[in-house]
Design an enzyme around this catalytic site. Structure first.
Site, PDB file in Angstrom:
ATOM      1  N   ASP A 182       0.846  -1.201   0.000  1.00  0.00           N
ATOM      2  CA  ASP A 182       0.000   0.000   0.000  1.00  0.00           C
ATOM      3  C   ASP A 182       0.879   1.248   0.000  1.00  0.00           C
ATOM      4  O   ASP A 182       0.669   2.170  -0.790  1.00  0.00           O
ATOM      5  CB  ASP A 182      -0.905  -0.005   1.245  1.00  0.00           C
ATOM      6  N   GLU A 214       1.706  -6.320  -5.837  1.00  0.00           N
ATOM      7  CA  GLU A 214       1.629  -5.770  -7.184  1.00  0.00           C
ATOM      8  C   GLU A 214       2.737  -4.785  -7.542  1.00  0.00           C
ATOM      9  O   GLU A 214       3.064  -4.641  -8.714  1.00  0.00           O
ATOM     10  CB  GLU A 214       0.263  -5.152  -7.430  1.00  0.00           C
TER      11      GLU A 214
HETATM   12  O1  TRH Z   1       4.594  -5.901   0.462  1.00  0.00           O
HETATM   13  P1  TRH Z   1       3.722  -6.561  -0.503  1.00  0.00           P
HETATM   14  O2  TRH Z   1       3.460  -7.965  -0.237  1.00  0.00           O
HETATM   15  O3  TRH Z   1       2.357  -5.763  -0.591  1.00  0.00           O
HETATM   16  C1  TRH Z   1       1.100  -6.384  -0.752  1.00  0.00           C
HETATM   17  C2  TRH Z   1       0.526  -6.140  -2.084  1.00  0.00           C
HETATM   18  O4  TRH Z   1       0.403  -4.776  -2.366  1.00  0.00           O
HETATM   19  C3  TRH Z   1      -0.807  -6.799  -2.181  1.00  0.00           C
HETATM   20  O5  TRH Z   1      -1.365  -6.608  -3.453  1.00  0.00           O
HETATM   21  C4  TRH Z   1      -1.692  -6.193  -1.141  1.00  0.00           C
HETATM   22  O6  TRH Z   1      -2.920  -6.792  -1.179  1.00  0.00           O
HETATM   23  C5  TRH Z   1      -1.044  -6.380   0.196  1.00  0.00           C
HETATM   24  O7  TRH Z   1       0.257  -5.828   0.199  1.00  0.00           O
HETATM   25  C6  TRH Z   1      -1.835  -5.676   1.259  1.00  0.00           C
HETATM   26  O8  TRH Z   1       4.385  -6.497  -1.971  1.00  0.00           O
HETATM   27  P2  TRH Z   1       4.567  -5.306  -3.033  1.00  0.00           P
HETATM   28  O9  TRH Z   1       3.263  -4.827  -3.585  1.00  0.00           O
HETATM   29  O10 TRH Z   1       5.533  -5.757  -4.006  1.00  0.00           O
HETATM   30  O11 TRH Z   1       5.138  -4.103  -2.214  1.00  0.00           O
HETATM   31  C7  TRH Z   1       6.387  -4.111  -1.657  1.00  0.00           C
HETATM   32  C8  TRH Z   1       6.911  -2.696  -1.632  1.00  0.00           C
HETATM   33  O12 TRH Z   1       8.000  -2.636  -0.748  1.00  0.00           O
HETATM   34  C9  TRH Z   1       7.405  -2.254  -2.993  1.00  0.00           C
HETATM   35  O13 TRH Z   1       7.065  -0.915  -3.232  1.00  0.00           O
HETATM   36  C10 TRH Z   1       8.899  -2.398  -2.873  1.00  0.00           C
HETATM   37  C11 TRH Z   1       9.124  -2.099  -1.431  1.00  0.00           C
HETATM   38  N1  TRH Z   1      10.343  -2.634  -0.832  1.00  0.00           N
HETATM   39  C12 TRH Z   1      11.284  -1.731  -0.350  1.00  0.00           C
HETATM   40  O14 TRH Z   1      11.100  -0.513  -0.486  1.00  0.00           O
HETATM   41  N2  TRH Z   1      12.420  -2.222   0.228  1.00  0.00           N
HETATM   42  C13 TRH Z   1      12.666  -3.555   0.369  1.00  0.00           C
HETATM   43  O15 TRH Z   1      13.730  -3.928   0.924  1.00  0.00           O
HETATM   44  C14 TRH Z   1      11.690  -4.466  -0.135  1.00  0.00           C
HETATM   45  C15 TRH Z   1      11.938  -5.936  -0.033  1.00  0.00           C
HETATM   46  C16 TRH Z   1      10.541  -3.971  -0.728  1.00  0.00           C
END
Ligand code: TRH
Length: 356
Positions: free
Chosen positions: A15, A260
């Protein structure tokens, strides 16, 4: 225009990740004025603490409650209010909008999907008893959807030591030359241990970059040892900013991603990947994954199709790894196609046009 983005962190980082990526596009590419009201500012700040701090400085980060503090809304009525993933606006903030000199438009920013039905719902009105105009906005791959957040587009250039982000230098200095790199960011339900053990049987060296929390998911401390061959080197990185994580994806040969935001970044990196889609109780994620694969593999060869579908369903890498070079070429072609389709600026630009 003035934009207020409301971000409630349900779980994980997605989010905040999407809200930040949207906010940075709106400000740095489109000159918009953006405030984010978030119920978990430390997480949002961490994600946004990336390589170019001047971008972050242009976005106003506010705690959720600041949206309805008395000295706020009369002077700063927004033109657009984004409810990220349908989060409910605070009643007191809404009450402020009712008496505002001009009425903003409210956008319900939905989850990304490759399913064709979203084209019929994208941009439709969602009439509210309170009378403020509200619309659904569906991110997607199709032309008549809200598009994808493509900013910043990752560079494909060869990396030198000077380009390694500081937080990643300790890990990157341990990578072996001429060794394939895999990054891992998946949910606890993935059969990761078995997957890594199988990878070690292939006979090729792999450096596996585990993102924050992944080593704990392997649960190795409680006597649950992993039987890894010497071909595999496991490396752990701390939680890094979104810019730095984007960089990791662009520098690996294969990525395991999940929600996503990382899913789209893996595609823009132009590398093969496993999308460990967020599991839902009603199995809706299976339909979503199938819809994406149908699009992604539309023009792929039969062998790449089979390899990719197997990989995305967690079949062990020894079953499909022989197809990795062809899959890599396919990934680059898909990246090109994606960027062409989002040539209008993708989600941020489509959102501005829609509101206009
Ligand atoms: O963290 P997520 O599993 O988020 C999920 C999805 O949005 C899902 O659709 C939703 O329903 C749920 O949350 C509530 O995976 P996502 O979407 O890839 O988001 C991860 C974010 O974190 C992305 O913007 C990248 C960031 N990130 C960092 O900034 N630093 C890091 O070290 C890592 C591993 C990720």
């Amino acid at each position: 225009m003035r934009w207020d983005i409301f971000c409630q962190i349900v779980d994980n980082y997605g989010d905040a990740g999407i809200c930040w990526r949207l906010a940075r596009s709106l400000t740095s590419l489109h000159g918009q004025s953006v405030r984010i009201f978030c119920d978990d500012l430390p997480t949002l700040n961490l994600l946004a603490s990336g390589l170019d701090q001047s971008i972050k400085q242009r976005v106003d980060f506010e705690p959720w409650e600041a949206s309805f503090s008395n000295n706020r809304h009369p002077v700063q009525t927004p033109d657009v209010v984004i409810e990220a993933f349908g989060c409910k606006l605070p009643d007191r903030y809404l009450a402020g909008l009712f008496i505002a000199p001009h009425k903003p438009i409210i956008i319900n920013l939905e989850y990304l999907s490759a399913e064709p039905w979203i084209e019929d719902f994208h941009g439709k009105a969602s009439p509210q008893a309170h009378g403020l105009p509200k619309y659904f906005f569906f991110p997607g791959f199709h032309d008549n959807s809200g598009g994808l957040l493509i900013d910043p587009i990752p560079k494909q250039a060869e990396t030198t030591k000077a380009h390694i982000p500081p937080a990643l230098k300790p890990t990157w200095s341990q990578l072996r030359p001429h060794t394939k790199r895999i990054s891992v960011f998946c949910y606890p339900s993935a059969p990761l241990k078995k997957w890594l053990e199988d990878l070690g049987t292939i006979g090729e060296d792999f450096d596996v970059v585990l993102t924050y929390g992944q080593i704990e998911q392997l649960n190795l401390s409680s006597g649950n040892a992993i039987n890894l061959s010497s071909h595999i080197q496991l490396l752990c990185v701390p939680f890094v900013s979104q810019d730095e994580y984007d960089w990791v994806l662009s520098q690996c040969d294969f990525n395991i991603v999940r929600g996503e935001d990382s899913f789209v970044r893996a595609q823009l990196a132009g590398k093969p990947f496993i999308w460990h889609i967020y599991p839902q109780d009603d199995h809706a994620h299976e339909v979503k994954l199938a819809a994406f694969l149908a699009l992604y593999l539309e023009s792929a060869s039969e062998s790449v199709k089979t390899a990719c579908i197997d990989a995305m369903h967690w079949k062990l890498p020894s079953h499909w790894i022989t197809q990795i070079d062809d899959w890599s070429s396919h990934s680059m072609a898909w990246r090109t196609k994606l960027l062409l389709k989002q040539g209008d600026g993708g989600l941020a630009a489509r959102l501005i046009n829609f509101v206009a």
